[in-house]
Design a protein around this motif. Structure first.
Motif, short mmCIF file in Angstrom:
data_model
loop_
_atom_site.label_atom_id
_atom_site.label_comp_id
_atom_site.label_asym_id
_atom_site.label_seq_id
_atom_site.Cartn_x
_atom_site.Cartn_y
_atom_site.Cartn_z
N LEU A 2 0.80 -1.22 0.00
CA LEU A 2 0.00 0.00 0.00
C LEU A 2 0.83 1.27 0.00
O LEU A 2 0.46 2.27 -0.58
N LEU A 3 1.97 1.23 0.70
CA LEU A 3 2.78 2.43 0.89
C LEU A 3 4.24 2.00 1.04
O LEU A 3 4.52 0.99 1.70
N ARG A 10 4.07 -0.72 3.95
CA ARG A 10 2.81 -1.13 4.56
C ARG A 10 2.18 -2.15 3.63
O ARG A 10 2.04 -1.91 2.44
N LEU A 12 -1.04 -4.92 2.95
CA LEU A 12 -2.40 -5.32 3.28
C LEU A 12 -2.46 -6.83 3.20
O LEU A 12 -2.24 -7.41 2.13
N GLY A 18 -3.69 -4.52 8.10
CA GLY A 18 -2.46 -3.90 7.63
C GLY A 18 -1.28 -4.37 8.46
O GLY A 18 -1.42 -4.72 9.63
N LEU A 38 4.72 -1.64 -5.64
CA LEU A 38 3.60 -0.90 -5.08
C LEU A 38 2.31 -1.32 -5.76
O LEU A 38 2.25 -1.43 -7.00
N HIS A 39 1.27 -1.62 -4.98
CA HIS A 39 -0.05 -2.04 -5.45
C HIS A 39 -0.02 -3.42 -6.13
O HIS A 39 -0.93 -3.74 -6.88
#
Length: 63
Positions: A2-3, A10, A12, A18, A38-39
């Motif tokens: 997520l970050l 971070r 998920l 989280g 990322l993602h």
């Protein structure tokens, strides 16, 4: 993921919770290798560290 910030990120989890993680110095991935993930769904090998807010990551691989 997520970050991402430097060697921390971070994640998920599949259960919706989280998780804050930090790369271990022995990890085979470098902080600059994280942004392309990322993602994306990833597999992470990590261990909790009671004295830290984040878990220590040993391995990250895209799924």
């Amino acid at each position: 993921m997520l970050l991402i910030q430097e060697g921390r990120f971070r994640l998920l989890r599949d259960d919706g919770r989280g998780l804050t993680l930090a790369l271990s110095p022995s990890a085979k991935i470098e902080p600059q290798d994280l942004p392309p993930l990322l993602h994306r769904r990833v597999s992470v090998e990590w261990e909790p560290v009671p004295s830290l807010v984040a878990g220590k990551v040993h391995r990250v691989e895209p799924l």
